[in-house]
Design a protein around this motif. Structure first.
Motif, PDB file in Angstrom:
ATOM      1  N   TYR A  83       0.835  -1.204   0.000  1.00  0.00           N
ATOM      2  CA  TYR A  83       0.000   0.000   0.000  1.00  0.00           C
ATOM      3  C   TYR A  83       0.870   1.254   0.000  1.00  0.00           C
ATOM      4  O   TYR A  83       0.638   2.195  -0.771  1.00  0.00           O
ATOM      5  CB  TYR A  83      -0.920  -0.003   1.220  1.00  0.00           C
ATOM      6  CG  TYR A  83      -1.726   1.261   1.366  1.00  0.00           C
ATOM      7  CD1 TYR A  83      -2.909   1.455   0.645  1.00  0.00           C
ATOM      8  CD2 TYR A  83      -1.303   2.279   2.215  1.00  0.00           C
ATOM      9  CE1 TYR A  83      -3.639   2.622   0.766  1.00  0.00           C
ATOM     10  CE2 TYR A  83      -2.028   3.449   2.345  1.00  0.00           C
ATOM     11  CZ  TYR A  83      -3.200   3.617   1.623  1.00  0.00           C
ATOM     12  OH  TYR A  83      -3.923   4.790   1.735  1.00  0.00           O
ATOM     13  N   ASN A  84       1.887   1.275   0.855  1.00  0.00           N
ATOM     14  CA  ASN A  84       2.755   2.449   0.950  1.00  0.00           C
ATOM     15  C   ASN A  84       3.545   2.676  -0.331  1.00  0.00           C
ATOM     16  O   ASN A  84       3.801   3.820  -0.721  1.00  0.00           O
ATOM     17  CB  ASN A  84       3.710   2.314   2.131  1.00  0.00           C
ATOM     18  CG  ASN A  84       3.002   2.427   3.473  1.00  0.00           C
ATOM     19  OD1 ASN A  84       1.918   3.005   3.555  1.00  0.00           O
ATOM     20  ND2 ASN A  84       3.589   1.857   4.507  1.00  0.00           N
ATOM     21  N   GLU A  85       3.938   1.591  -1.008  1.00  0.00           N
ATOM     22  CA  GLU A  85       4.662   1.733  -2.272  1.00  0.00           C
ATOM     23  C   GLU A  85       3.768   2.321  -3.350  1.00  0.00           C
ATOM     24  O   GLU A  85       4.220   3.114  -4.179  1.00  0.00           O
ATOM     25  CB  GLU A  85       5.218   0.378  -2.711  1.00  0.00           C
ATOM     26  CG  GLU A  85       6.002   0.414  -4.012  1.00  0.00           C
ATOM     27  CD  GLU A  85       7.256   1.284  -3.956  1.00  0.00           C
ATOM     28  OE1 GLU A  85       7.666   1.797  -5.020  1.00  0.00           O
ATOM     29  OE2 GLU A  85       7.823   1.471  -2.865  1.00  0.00           O
ATOM     30  N   ARG A  86       2.497   1.941  -3.354  1.00  0.00           N
ATOM     31  CA  ARG A  86       1.563   2.537  -4.338  1.00  0.00           C
ATOM     32  C   ARG A  86       1.347   4.024  -4.055  1.00  0.00           C
ATOM     33  O   ARG A  86       1.262   4.840  -4.979  1.00  0.00           O
ATOM     34  CB  ARG A  86       0.215   1.805  -4.294  1.00  0.00           C
ATOM     35  CG  ARG A  86       0.227   0.442  -4.925  1.00  0.00           C
ATOM     36  CD  ARG A  86      -1.180  -0.039  -5.216  1.00  0.00           C
ATOM     37  NE  ARG A  86      -2.006  -0.148  -4.029  1.00  0.00           N
ATOM     38  CZ  ARG A  86      -2.044  -1.221  -3.238  1.00  0.00           C
ATOM     39  NH1 ARG A  86      -1.275  -2.271  -3.522  1.00  0.00           N
ATOM     40  NH2 ARG A  86      -2.832  -1.268  -2.185  1.00  0.00           N
ATOM     41  N   LYS A  87       1.233   4.360  -2.781  1.00  0.00           N
ATOM     42  CA  LYS A  87       0.945   5.748  -2.408  1.00  0.00           C
ATOM     43  C   LYS A  87       2.174   6.642  -2.533  1.00  0.00           C
ATOM     44  O   LYS A  87       2.065   7.813  -2.917  1.00  0.00           O
ATOM     45  CB  LYS A  87       0.431   5.791  -0.965  1.00  0.00           C
ATOM     46  CG  LYS A  87      -0.153   7.143  -0.576  1.00  0.00           C
ATOM     47  CD  LYS A  87      -0.829   7.071   0.787  1.00  0.00           C
ATOM     48  CE  LYS A  87      -1.426   8.423   1.160  1.00  0.00           C
ATOM     49  NZ  LYS A  87      -2.063   8.374   2.509  1.00  0.00           N
ATOM     50  N   TYR A  88       3.351   6.097  -2.243  1.00  0.00           N
ATOM     51  CA  TYR A  88       4.594   6.870  -2.291  1.00  0.00           C
ATOM     52  C   TYR A  88       5.648   6.113  -3.103  1.00  0.00           C
ATOM     53  O   TYR A  88       6.640   5.623  -2.539  1.00  0.00           O
ATOM     54  CB  TYR A  88       5.134   7.142  -0.883  1.00  0.00           C
ATOM     55  CG  TYR A  88       4.245   7.987  -0.011  1.00  0.00           C
ATOM     56  CD1 TYR A  88       4.366   9.378  -0.008  1.00  0.00           C
ATOM     57  CD2 TYR A  88       3.294   7.403   0.822  1.00  0.00           C
ATOM     58  CE1 TYR A  88       3.559  10.162   0.803  1.00  0.00           C
ATOM     59  CE2 TYR A  88       2.478   8.177   1.636  1.00  0.00           C
ATOM     60  CZ  TYR A  88       2.614   9.554   1.618  1.00  0.00           C
ATOM     61  OH  TYR A  88       1.819  10.334   2.419  1.00  0.00           O
ATOM     62  N   PRO A  89       5.440   5.971  -4.398  1.00  0.00           N
ATOM     63  CA  PRO A  89       6.428   5.250  -5.216  1.00  0.00           C
ATOM     64  C   PRO A  89       7.759   5.999  -5.259  1.00  0.00           C
ATOM     65  O   PRO A  89       7.811   7.208  -5.046  1.00  0.00           O
ATOM     66  CB  PRO A  89       5.769   5.217  -6.599  1.00  0.00           C
ATOM     67  CG  PRO A  89       4.849   6.390  -6.607  1.00  0.00           C
ATOM     68  CD  PRO A  89       4.344   6.527  -5.208  1.00  0.00           C
TER      69      PRO A  89
END
Length: 231
Positions: free
Chosen positions: A47-53
């Motif tokens: 989730y964090n990678e999608r939001k803050y790539p």
């Protein structure tokens, strides 16, 4: 000064880490971070990678399953922050995948899954790798295309194996075919011949719906994911 953002589903865990960070003079809490501390498990990281790539992530496990953060958890958070404060860390690049269908696109760190919409009914499909057909008429539940990171997940549950280089192509409930290990630059093309199917990427709630004659392409993304490794 190293700018850090702490993200996780458990607010108490996030607050606990935030308070610890305030004790280190070379660390600063910021909404424009250089490093994100992802507190939770694999799903939280996705989730964090999608939001803050593109922003490097340091994975810290709380009570969740986390493959890459087994040695980093809340019980040794002071050790973790001390290393960050001293800038004793490096970045590991992880491959990401893109799946493209018409004007829709999803990205994955772990895997991309194409499977039958109705579990009681198999689908017919064709798979090409670099424009070469593997079979003109597969019958089964679909396929999984996995990165090395995702090889211990759904790919492993189908194939009972893992891999350390390239891409994994697994065939879900397909007679006489289990998997292929591909070069990481390979392009996989899936064509749905009969039935309906869903396409998912990691734990993303966005789903691509496929109907007969639909095609999708799966390939290495230009974007990388970066994991923080302490030393």
């Amino acid at each position: 000064m190293l700018k850090i953002l702490v993200l996780g589903r458990n607010k108490k865990s996030v607050s606990f880490v935030n308070k610890k960070i305030l004790k280190y003079k070379n660390l600063k809490l910021s909404r424009n971070p250089e490093i994100i501390i992802s507190v939770g498990g694999d799903g939280t990281y996705f989730y964090n990678e999608r939001k803050y790539p593109k922003i490097p992530k340091l994975l810290v496990r709380d009570n969740s399953i986390c493959k890459l953060c087994s040695i980093y958890n809340l019980s040794n958070i002071d050790f973790i922050l001390k290393k960050l404060n001293q800038k004793k860390f490096s970045l590991k690049e992880n491959l990401k995948l893109d799946i493209i269908h018409n004007n829709k696109k999803l990205a994955a760190i772990n895997d991309i899954v194409i499977r039958n919409k109705d579990q009681y009914e198999a689908i017919r499909f064709n798979v090409k790798v670099n424009n070469k057909s593997l079979n003109s008429n597969f019958i089964g539940d679909g396929i999984v295309v996995s990165t090395v990171f995702g090889s211990t997940g759904y790919f492993n549950s189908i194939t009972k194996t893992t891999f350390t280089k390239g891409l994994g192509l697994a065939f879900n409930n397909v007679p006489l075919r289990t998997h292929e290990i591909l070069n990481e630059g390979s392009i996989v093309e899936f064509s749905l011949l009969r039935g309906k199917a869903f396409v998912t990427a990691d734990n993303n709630r966005k789903i691509i719906k496929l109907t007969e004659k639909d095609k999708v392409k799966i390939k290495k993304s230009r974007e990388k994911a970066f994991i923080v490794i302490l030393w």
